[in-house]
Design a protein around this motif. Structure first.
Motif, PDB file in Angstrom:
ATOM      1  N   GLY A 156      40.475  44.114  37.734  1.00 37.16           N
ATOM      2  CA  GLY A 156      40.607  42.799  37.124  1.00 37.16           C
ATOM      3  C   GLY A 156      39.705  41.787  37.791  1.00 37.16           C
ATOM      4  O   GLY A 156      38.704  42.138  38.440  1.00 37.16           O
ATOM      5  N   THR A 157      40.067  40.519  37.668  1.00 37.80           N
ATOM      6  CA  THR A 157      39.270  39.425  38.225  1.00 37.80           C
ATOM      7  C   THR A 157      40.078  38.729  39.312  1.00 37.80           C
ATOM      8  O   THR A 157      41.284  38.516  39.173  1.00 37.80           O
ATOM      9  CB  THR A 157      38.924  38.408  37.115  1.00 37.80           C
ATOM     10  OG1 THR A 157      38.339  39.101  36.014  1.00 37.80           O
ATOM     11  CG2 THR A 157      37.954  37.359  37.622  1.00 37.80           C
ATOM     12  N   VAL A 158      39.396  38.393  40.431  1.00 41.11           N
ATOM     13  CA  VAL A 158      40.071  37.719  41.541  1.00 41.11           C
ATOM     14  C   VAL A 158      40.431  36.295  41.102  1.00 41.11           C
ATOM     15  O   VAL A 158      39.556  35.487  40.785  1.00 41.11           O
ATOM     16  CB  VAL A 158      39.184  37.686  42.800  1.00 41.11           C
ATOM     17  CG1 VAL A 158      39.896  36.942  43.927  1.00 41.11           C
ATOM     18  CG2 VAL A 158      38.826  39.096  43.254  1.00 41.11           C
ATOM     19  N   LYS A 159      41.730  36.014  41.074  1.00 48.30           N
ATOM     20  CA  LYS A 159      42.213  34.685  40.666  1.00 48.30           C
ATOM     21  C   LYS A 159      42.292  33.760  41.878  1.00 48.30           C
ATOM     22  O   LYS A 159      41.949  32.582  41.806  1.00 48.30           O
ATOM     23  CB  LYS A 159      43.587  34.826  40.005  1.00 48.30           C
ATOM     24  CG  LYS A 159      44.164  33.516  39.479  1.00 48.30           C
ATOM     25  CD  LYS A 159      45.532  33.775  38.821  1.00 48.30           C
ATOM     26  CE  LYS A 159      46.130  32.471  38.311  1.00 48.30           C
ATOM     27  NZ  LYS A 159      47.475  32.712  37.736  1.00 48.30           N
ATOM     28  N   SER A 160      42.770  34.319  43.002  1.00 48.91           N
ATOM     29  CA  SER A 160      42.823  33.526  44.241  1.00 48.91           C
ATOM     30  C   SER A 160      42.726  34.461  45.433  1.00 48.91           C
ATOM     31  O   SER A 160      43.218  35.587  45.396  1.00 48.91           O
ATOM     32  CB  SER A 160      44.116  32.712  44.311  1.00 48.91           C
ATOM     33  OG  SER A 160      45.232  33.562  44.471  1.00 48.91           O
ATOM     34  N   ILE A 161      42.068  33.999  46.479  1.00 47.96           N
ATOM     35  CA  ILE A 161      41.951  34.772  47.729  1.00 47.96           C
ATOM     36  C   ILE A 161      41.624  33.792  48.842  1.00 47.96           C
ATOM     37  O   ILE A 161      40.891  32.819  48.625  1.00 47.96           O
ATOM     38  CB  ILE A 161      40.861  35.880  47.601  1.00 47.96           C
ATOM     39  CG1 ILE A 161      40.864  36.771  48.853  1.00 47.96           C
ATOM     40  CG2 ILE A 161      39.482  35.286  47.379  1.00 47.96           C
ATOM     41  CD1 ILE A 161      40.043  38.038  48.684  1.00 47.96           C
ATOM     42  N   THR A 176      43.915  38.966  38.282  1.00 45.96           N
ATOM     43  CA  THR A 176      44.297  38.909  36.877  1.00 45.96           C
ATOM     44  C   THR A 176      43.717  40.147  36.202  1.00 45.96           C
ATOM     45  O   THR A 176      42.487  40.325  36.185  1.00 45.96           O
ATOM     46  CB  THR A 176      43.757  37.642  36.195  1.00 45.96           C
ATOM     47  OG1 THR A 176      44.236  36.497  36.897  1.00 45.96           O
ATOM     48  CG2 THR A 176      44.217  37.576  34.748  1.00 45.96           C
ATOM     49  N   THR A 177      44.593  41.017  35.696  1.00 42.74           N
ATOM     50  CA  THR A 177      44.118  42.269  35.084  1.00 42.74           C
ATOM     51  C   THR A 177      43.536  41.993  33.697  1.00 42.74           C
ATOM     52  O   THR A 177      43.612  40.874  33.172  1.00 42.74           O
ATOM     53  CB  THR A 177      45.283  43.282  34.952  1.00 42.74           C
ATOM     54  OG1 THR A 177      46.246  42.745  34.036  1.00 42.74           O
ATOM     55  CG2 THR A 177      45.943  43.539  36.289  1.00 42.74           C
ATOM     56  N   ASP A 178      42.945  43.050  33.118  1.00 39.13           N
ATOM     57  CA  ASP A 178      42.343  42.922  31.787  1.00 39.13           C
ATOM     58  C   ASP A 178      43.396  42.561  30.737  1.00 39.13           C
ATOM     59  O   ASP A 178      43.076  41.995  29.691  1.00 39.13           O
ATOM     60  CB  ASP A 178      41.646  44.230  31.400  1.00 39.13           C
ATOM     61  CG  ASP A 178      40.557  44.587  32.402  1.00 39.13           C
ATOM     62  OD1 ASP A 178      40.031  43.641  33.023  1.00 39.13           O
ATOM     63  OD2 ASP A 178      40.245  45.775  32.596  1.00 39.13           O
ATOM     64  N   LYS A 179      44.665  42.874  31.010  1.00 37.59           N
ATOM     65  CA  LYS A 179      45.746  42.547  30.064  1.00 37.59           C
ATOM     66  C   LYS A 179      46.290  41.133  30.272  1.00 37.59           C
ATOM     67  O   LYS A 179      47.225  40.715  29.587  1.00 37.59           O
ATOM     68  CB  LYS A 179      46.896  43.553  30.225  1.00 37.59           C
ATOM     69  CG  LYS A 179      46.522  44.975  29.835  1.00 37.59           C
ATOM     70  CD  LYS A 179      47.691  45.910  30.078  1.00 37.59           C
ATOM     71  CE  LYS A 179      47.313  47.351  29.737  1.00 37.59           C
ATOM     72  NZ  LYS A 179      48.412  48.291  30.044  1.00 37.59           N
ATOM     73  N   GLY A 180      45.716  40.427  31.241  1.00 33.82           N
ATOM     74  CA  GLY A 180      46.149  39.055  31.492  1.00 33.82           C
ATOM     75  C   GLY A 180      47.313  38.933  32.450  1.00 33.82           C
ATOM     76  O   GLY A 180      47.851  37.836  32.643  1.00 33.82           O
TER      77      GLY A 180
END
Length: 590
Positions: A156-161, A176-180
């Protein structure tokens, strides 16, 4: 959650009824003491459970509770320098709770929950990541930089780190995965021990795992990502060989499994490793070691778990791109545990009472070794080398465990009780040992060490093989029946055995020999043999050549520190030429 009651207790095997909703290999808690066990067979609503703790005092009617999860290990910072039992319970934490003796039903987390780690993020918000990608690092010990990876099957995409100080259960990043959906990433992940961790591609092992043990590196090398077996009878030095490999092998991480070993041998390891200084880093060897202590007096079922626990931890570090060496001491004790559990399950016995699936279980274990390209966006290479000791009863390697192991491994270091009785250590018999990696690694040795490495190695092997044939003649008709060149060949073979192959594990210099020094030692012995053959043709006598003063100097070369080797090597060659010339002159006078 599936619950049932005990129907029957037979040693480490407990049969529970009313477990229809449970699954194979689920972890269960047995009785009110909450002993840990694993389901290994299902018959309708009856589950056969192997219990990893002492079952004395259990009786029918007591409760059994399934966790509906397979036996798994916790993987994260805190593994290195830890000492675990066979099911990854930290022995030091258990000792603080229950004293020196293990109490039953103790529940302690494998990774310390109160230790705070400094997490340094390498990924950024918005980065697309997949399973196996590194999102940050933790400096676990002075040597090991622990890489925090995205768990397998998550992308997925890094939302916070955010970098900072965290415990292993704190959330360090949100994906955040591809399914949201949002997924929290912590410093720790779990993995079932009976399932090998996945990788992208398996590579051909073509670089040696340098060990500093001359008989291994020169004659029977093991590759990084290779598998080796060390069978041998009682007292032949299996454990010392494994200790030497754990200390000196060119691996970033060492996982040492004492599977059913004597308690005092594991005590030696636990006392010795923290005090040993790693020659490559200058730090304690424990700074890159994980120990699994499963001694022979611990419940027999836990032996099987210890092997899988160890190799899963090793695979985890392999996935970070490390070269990992795993020592299993010994797989025979594991096979004995399989045989005992199989007998209690009333399965049809195979050869010598071992279960029919012994070979496939051994293969499943050893096949998890290898040199691989790991998961993730970057093509990182990691290697897991497995060295398993085998303890055949009476030293008879025709027994099932040794034979099943030999069908799988590509390196066989056969320990010989006769050599051990002669105090020749390591007692690896050069006539019946072999390595199937020699040809694939010959180019590496010739390129990285010396272009005549393989030529020297082959000459030494030929001399040793010829010696065994000449020994037969000597036993039948005496040494006087040999020709002078054959007698010189016997002396060269003796020099190879005593000056090159014999190695003192407890000598500060001789315990580890770099490849450059091993090459010099081969050249010295081969030069002695070649020049003696030349001197014979010029009229020198065998007795003169056997008693050359330089032979003692050649024998002492293994105790010369590496920084002084080049100078001493040149001096010995000069002395050899002088001694040979004197022997020729004396022969001519005679």
């Amino acid at each position: 959650m599936s619950t049932g009651v005990i129907k029957k207790v037979a040693g480490p095997l407990v049969i529970a009824e009313g477990m229809r909703d449970a699954n194979m290999f689920d972890v269960v808690r047995v009785s009110k003491q909450r002993l840990i066990g694993e389901i290994i067979e299902m018959h309708g609503a009856n589950a056969s459970i192997q219990v990893y703790e002492e079952t004395s005092g259990l009786g029918p009617g007591e409760p059994v509770e399934s966790t509906n999860a397979p036996l798994s290990v916790e993987l994260g910072p805190g593994l290195i320098s830890s000492i675990y039992d066979g099911i990854q319970r930290p022995l030091d934490d258990i000792m603080k709770l229950s004293g020196s003796n293990l109490k039953r039903g103790v529940e302690v987390p494998s990774l310390k929950r109160d230790t705070v780690w400094q997490f340094n993020a390498t990924a950024k918000v918005g980065d697309k990541v997949v399973g196996g990608d590194v999102i940050g690092t933790v400096q676990e010990t002075a040597i090991v930089l622990h890489k925090i990876m995205i768990p397998v099957k998550i992308s997925g995409t890094v939302k916070s780190i955010k970098s900072g100080k965290y415990t292993v259960t704190d959330t360090v990043a949100v994906l955040t995965t591809d399914k949201g959906e949002d997924v929290n990433i912590t410093l720790m992940q779990k993995w079932p021990v009976r399932v090998g961790r996945p990788y992208k591609e398996k590579l051909s092992p073509d670089t040696p795992l340098v060990t500093g043990q001359r008989v291994i590196d020169t004659l029977f090398p093991i590759a990084k990502g290779g598998v080796a077996a060390v069978p041998g009878p009682f007292g032949s030095g299996k454990t010392v060989v494994q200790h030497q490999l754990a200390k000196w092998a060119e691996a970033d991480i060492v996982v040492y499994i004492g599977c059913g070993e004597r308690g005092n041998e594991m005590t030696d390891v636990l006392n010795e490793f923290p005090e040993l200084i790693d020659p490559k880093t200058g730090y304690s060897l424990m700074e890159r070691t994980v120990l699994i202590a499963n001694t022979s007096d611990m419940p027999v079922a836990a032996r099987e778990a210890s092997i899988y626990t160890g190799i899963t931890i090793a695979e985890y570090f392999r996935d970070m791109g490390f070269s990992v060496a795993l020592m299993g001491d010994s797989t025979s004790r594991w096979a004995e545990a399989l045989r005992e559990m199989s007998g209690r399950l009333e399965e049809m016995p195979g050869e010598e009472g071992y279960p029919a699936y012994l070979g496939s279980r051994l293969a499943q274990f050893y096949e998890r070794a290898g040199k691989v390209i790991t998961l993730g966006s970057n093509k990182t290479q990691g290697a897991l080398s497995v060295i398993g000791a085998v303890s055949p009863p009476g030293g008879d390697i025709s027994e099932p465990v040794s034979q099943a192991t030999l069908r799988i491994v590509k390196v066989f270091w056969g320990l010989d009780s006769q050599l051990a009785y002669k105090r020749h250590f390591p007692a690896i018999n050069w006539l019946n040992s072999y390595s199937l990696y020699v040809d694939t690694m010959s180019r590496w040795f010739n390129t990285k060490v010396s272009d005549d490495w393989m030529d020297c190695r082959n000459k030494i092997m030929h001399i040793l093989q010829d010696e065994s044939e000449l020994d037969e003649i000597v036993r039948l008709v005496g040494i006087d029946a040999l020709s002078p060149p054959d007698r010189i060949k016997l002396e060269a073979a003796r020099s190879i055995r005593e000056d090159f192959l014999h190695q003192d594990a407890f000598h500060e210099v001789d315990t580890y020999t770099p490849l450059e020094k091993q090459h010099m030692m081969m050249l010295l012995v081969l030069n002695y043999h070649k020049k003696c053959e030349f001197a014979l043709k010029k009229g020198a006598t065998v007795n003169e050549l056997v008693n050359l003063p330089v032979r003692e100097t050649i024998g002492r070369f293994k105790y010369v520190p590496i920084e002084k080797c080049s100078l001493e090597f040149d001096n010995i060659l000069t002395q050899l030429d002088g001694d040979i010339q004197k022997a020729i002159d004396k022969g001519g006078d005679f």
